[in-house]
Design an enzyme around this catalytic site. Structure first.
Site, short mmCIF file in Angstrom:
data_model
loop_
_atom_site.label_atom_id
_atom_site.label_comp_id
_atom_site.label_asym_id
_atom_site.label_seq_id
_atom_site.Cartn_x
_atom_site.Cartn_y
_atom_site.Cartn_z
N LYS A 7 0.82 -1.21 0.00
CA LYS A 7 0.00 0.00 0.00
C LYS A 7 0.85 1.27 0.00
CE LYS A 7 -4.42 -1.61 1.85
NZ LYS A 7 -5.40 -1.52 2.96
N ARG A 10 -3.63 -10.06 5.29
CA ARG A 10 -4.22 -10.10 3.94
C ARG A 10 -3.17 -9.59 2.97
NH1 ARG A 10 -6.72 -6.57 0.43
NH2 ARG A 10 -8.40 -7.45 -0.87
#
Length: 277
Positions: free
Chosen positions: A225, A259
């Site tokens: 991210k 995740r």
């Protein structure tokens, strides 16, 4: 901490952290390496996640990256049906999670394909696409909460709040709503990258152990991210090492599920951190 969740009638132990592999059946996810469109790509990614040690597969048909275009409910369902058909053929026993904030999409996935977990990035309907409020209804309980209660499956509740203090207050209220409806298995996701600045993401990470006060499993989704690649001056493709570092800290702060895009590397992080413990 609630140590197990019921997935398709089987108890999954979360006292040892689990790795959830990401499968995006979308053309526009922020990390190009996670976009899977063809039957062969979806099948290969499904088998890769399991072969590398992932114990869950999270399938998404709607990109939630900033600036992502609207996707109709029908289009989201079509993408997911196509993907789930292939995943079920390749790995019929796999524990599947569907990444959606739409109640009818959740119902389709559970009832038609035996999906075990609903992963909702909207914090119960606060947002749809990032920072875009969904339409409200007249109920005291969000529609996705009511649907998850009806389906009887575990639910991942992700926060779009920027600070640990506001997150704890909202989570406490939302968990009570879910309990009122009869939802038994709730997993909390602090929502790294959603509604948070770069500094707020790292402040949250440094205080994440405070979420254990709610006595529920924690899922962390930081893989490649912008909180990682912007800090390092790179891009998603150059963020694997940084991701592993953040995963290490997250596990030390109490994460039960990671995740991830890179399953093998995350499984290795789990092995090392749990061995240190």
């Amino acid at each position: 901490m609630q140590g197990t969740i019921n997935v398709n009638g089987r108890l999954m132990d979360l006292s040892t952290p689990q790795v959830m592999g990401i499968l995006n059946v979308t053309p526009d996810s922020f990390y190009a390496g996670s976009r899977k469109q063809t039957e062969r790509e979806i099948a290969d990614r499904t088998n890769q996640i399991i072969a590398e040690g992932g114990t869950m597969i999270d399938i998404g048909g709607f990109s939630t990256r900033p600036g992502a275009p609207e996707v109709s409910e029908q289009e989201e369902m079509e993408r997911l049906r196509n993907g789930l058909e292939i995943v079920r053929r390749e790995q019929p026993e796999a524990v599947l999670s569907v990444d959606t904030f739409r109640p009818d999409v959740a119902r389709m996935a559970v009832e038609e394909y035996g999906v075990a977990i609903i992963n909702d990035v909207s914090e119960g309907g606060i947002t749809g696409i990032v920072n875009t409020p969904l339409e409200k209804d007249d109920s005291d309980y969000p529609a996705i909460f009511r649907m998850v209660a009806h389906l009887g499956v575990p639910y991942i509740l992700m926060s779009v709040k920027p600070t640990i203090e506001t997150m704890l207050m909202s989570f406490a209220k939302e968990v009570q709503q879910l309990r009122d409806l009869g939802v038994k298995d709730i997993i909390l996701d602090p929502g790294f990258g959603f509604g948070k600045t770069l500094d707020e993401n790292y402040t949250l990470l440094s205080n994440m152990e405070r979420l254990q006060a709610l006595d529920l499993p924690l899922l962390v989704g930081v893989s490649r991210k912008s909180m990682i690649f912007k800090l390092l001056g790179t891009d998603p493709t150059g963020s694997l090492n940084g991701t592993s570092v953040v995963h290490t800290v997250a596990l030390q702060k109490g994460a039960n599920i990671l995740r991830v895009h890179d399953v093998k590397e995350a499984v290795e992080v789990v092995k090392i951190v749990t061995n240190i413990k």
